[in-house]
Design a protein around this motif. Structure first.
Motif, short mmCIF file in Angstrom:
data_model
loop_
_atom_site.label_atom_id
_atom_site.label_comp_id
_atom_site.label_asym_id
_atom_site.label_seq_id
_atom_site.Cartn_x
_atom_site.Cartn_y
_atom_site.Cartn_z
N ALA A 2 29.69 22.65 -9.90
CA ALA A 2 29.99 21.23 -10.07
C ALA A 2 28.94 20.33 -9.44
CB ALA A 2 31.37 20.92 -9.49
N VAL A 3 28.64 20.52 -8.17
CA VAL A 3 27.76 19.58 -7.46
C VAL A 3 26.34 19.62 -8.00
CG1 VAL A 3 26.77 19.03 -5.21
CG2 VAL A 3 29.17 19.64 -5.37
N VAL A 4 25.74 20.81 -8.05
CA VAL A 4 24.35 20.91 -8.50
C VAL A 4 24.20 20.46 -9.95
CG1 VAL A 4 22.43 22.50 -8.91
CG2 VAL A 4 23.71 22.62 -6.78
N PRO A 5 25.07 20.90 -10.89
CA PRO A 5 24.92 20.38 -12.26
C PRO A 5 25.11 18.86 -12.35
CG PRO A 5 26.24 22.37 -12.29
CD PRO A 5 26.05 21.99 -10.86
N CYS A 6 26.04 18.32 -11.57
CA CYS A 6 26.23 16.86 -11.58
C CYS A 6 25.00 16.15 -11.05
CB CYS A 6 27.46 16.47 -10.76
SG CYS A 6 29.02 16.82 -11.59
N LEU A 7 24.42 16.67 -9.97
CA LEU A 7 23.21 16.06 -9.44
C LEU A 7 22.06 16.15 -10.43
CD1 LEU A 7 23.26 17.20 -5.70
CD2 LEU A 7 23.59 14.90 -6.59
N LYS A 8 21.90 17.30 -11.06
CA LYS A 8 20.83 17.45 -12.06
C LYS A 8 21.05 16.48 -13.22
CE LYS A 8 18.27 20.74 -10.41
NZ LYS A 8 16.87 20.56 -10.09
N SER A 9 22.29 16.39 -13.69
CA SER A 9 22.62 15.47 -14.78
C SER A 9 22.34 14.03 -14.36
CB SER A 9 24.09 15.63 -15.16
OG SER A 9 24.46 14.64 -16.08
N TYR A 10 22.75 13.68 -13.15
CA TYR A 10 22.51 12.33 -12.63
C TYR A 10 21.02 12.03 -12.56
CZ TYR A 10 22.18 8.50 -9.31
OH TYR A 10 21.86 7.33 -8.69
N LEU A 11 20.24 12.99 -12.05
CA LEU A 11 18.79 12.76 -11.94
C LEU A 11 18.14 12.61 -13.31
CD1 LEU A 11 17.91 15.21 -9.03
CD2 LEU A 11 17.99 12.71 -8.96
N ILE A 12 18.59 13.37 -14.28
CA ILE A 12 18.05 13.24 -15.64
C ILE A 12 18.41 11.88 -16.22
CG2 ILE A 12 18.27 14.10 -18.01
CD1 ILE A 12 18.59 16.92 -16.75
N GLU A 13 19.68 11.48 -16.06
CA GLU A 13 20.11 10.20 -16.61
C GLU A 13 19.49 9.03 -15.87
OE1 GLU A 13 24.27 10.74 -16.24
OE2 GLU A 13 24.33 12.25 -17.84
N ILE A 14 19.38 9.12 -14.56
CA ILE A 14 18.81 8.02 -13.79
C ILE A 14 17.33 7.88 -14.08
CG2 ILE A 14 18.15 9.12 -11.61
CD1 ILE A 14 20.09 5.87 -11.89
N HIS A 15 16.67 8.99 -14.42
CA HIS A 15 15.26 8.90 -14.79
C HIS A 15 15.10 8.07 -16.06
CE1 HIS A 15 11.09 10.03 -15.08
NE2 HIS A 15 11.28 10.43 -16.33
N CYS A 16 15.98 8.30 -17.02
CA CYS A 16 15.96 7.53 -18.26
C CYS A 16 16.24 6.06 -17.97
CB CYS A 16 16.98 8.09 -19.24
SG CYS A 16 17.07 7.19 -20.80
N VAL A 17 17.23 5.79 -17.14
CA VAL A 17 17.58 4.41 -16.78
C VAL A 17 16.43 3.74 -16.03
CG1 VAL A 17 19.14 3.02 -15.35
CG2 VAL A 17 20.06 4.83 -16.78
N SER A 18 15.79 4.49 -15.14
CA SER A 18 14.68 3.91 -14.39
C SER A 18 13.50 3.57 -15.29
CB SER A 18 14.24 4.85 -13.27
OG SER A 18 13.58 5.97 -13.79
#
Length: 182
Positions: free
Chosen positions: A133-149
């Motif tokens: 849960a934690v690591v996949p959520c963090l990876k997903s967040y980092l991928i999505e936040i990269h797009c947003v950034s």
């Protein structure tokens, strides 16, 4: 042994050996030939759960070196000039040490195994949550936040940069001078 299983081998041997294709071990499909070391290693490989534990050094990582090391001298001390009888001091030392030793042993015998079970379950759940849960959520967040950034950066450069450049050019001709009147 290289290649697949021979027809003459029994079913028991089949269950003990890993599945092997002509291309090699199914877990290492790029291996053309199965080396003898990996097959002999199967027999000598020990299970992690049944490894031998050190019964002499039970804290090899020194987790409790300064935490729970409590001796008689750390708890009870008589300053100079206020000594009790030598026999009382020896009996107190023996009573303290033996009581601490046996009380700890009885508590570990009664509560140690259930607590080991509880801590095992707790750390298994913690590991499961972290891995699944934690690591996949963090990876997903980092991928999505990269797009947003990237989108945010484009918007800032598109709308704010020209505005601030224009304001900078307008304000570049402003000169401020200060004079001090005496």
């Amino acid at each position: 042994m290289t290649g697949g299983l021979k027809d003459s081998e029994s079913d028991e041997t089949f269950l003990q050996l890993p599945f092997i294709r002509k291309q090699g071990n199914i877990y290492k499909p790029n291996n053309k030939d199965m080396d003898n070391d990996s097959m002999s290693g199967m027999k000598t490989m020990q299970d992690v759960h049944t490894k031998e534990i050190d019964l002499v050094n039970r804290d090899p990582k020194h987790l409790n070196d300064e935490v729970v090391k409590v001796d008689f001298e750390d708890v009870i001390a008589e300053p100079a000039g206020t000594y009790s009888f030598d026999g009382v001091w020896k009996a107190s030392f023996t009573t303290f040490t033996v009581t601490k030793y046996w009380c700890y042993r009885l508590l570990t015998a009664l509560v140690g195994i259930p607590l080991a079970l509880i801590w095992g379950i707790f750390f298994a759940i913690l590991s499961f949550i972290h891995i699944w849960a934690v690591v996949p959520c963090l990876k997903s967040y980092l991928i999505e936040i990269h797009c947003v950034s990237r989108v945010y950066s484009i918007c800032i450069h598109t709308f704010c940069d020209p505005l601030f450049e224009a304001m900078g050019k307008c304000c570049s001709s402003i000169r401020i001078s200060t004079t001090k009147e005496v």
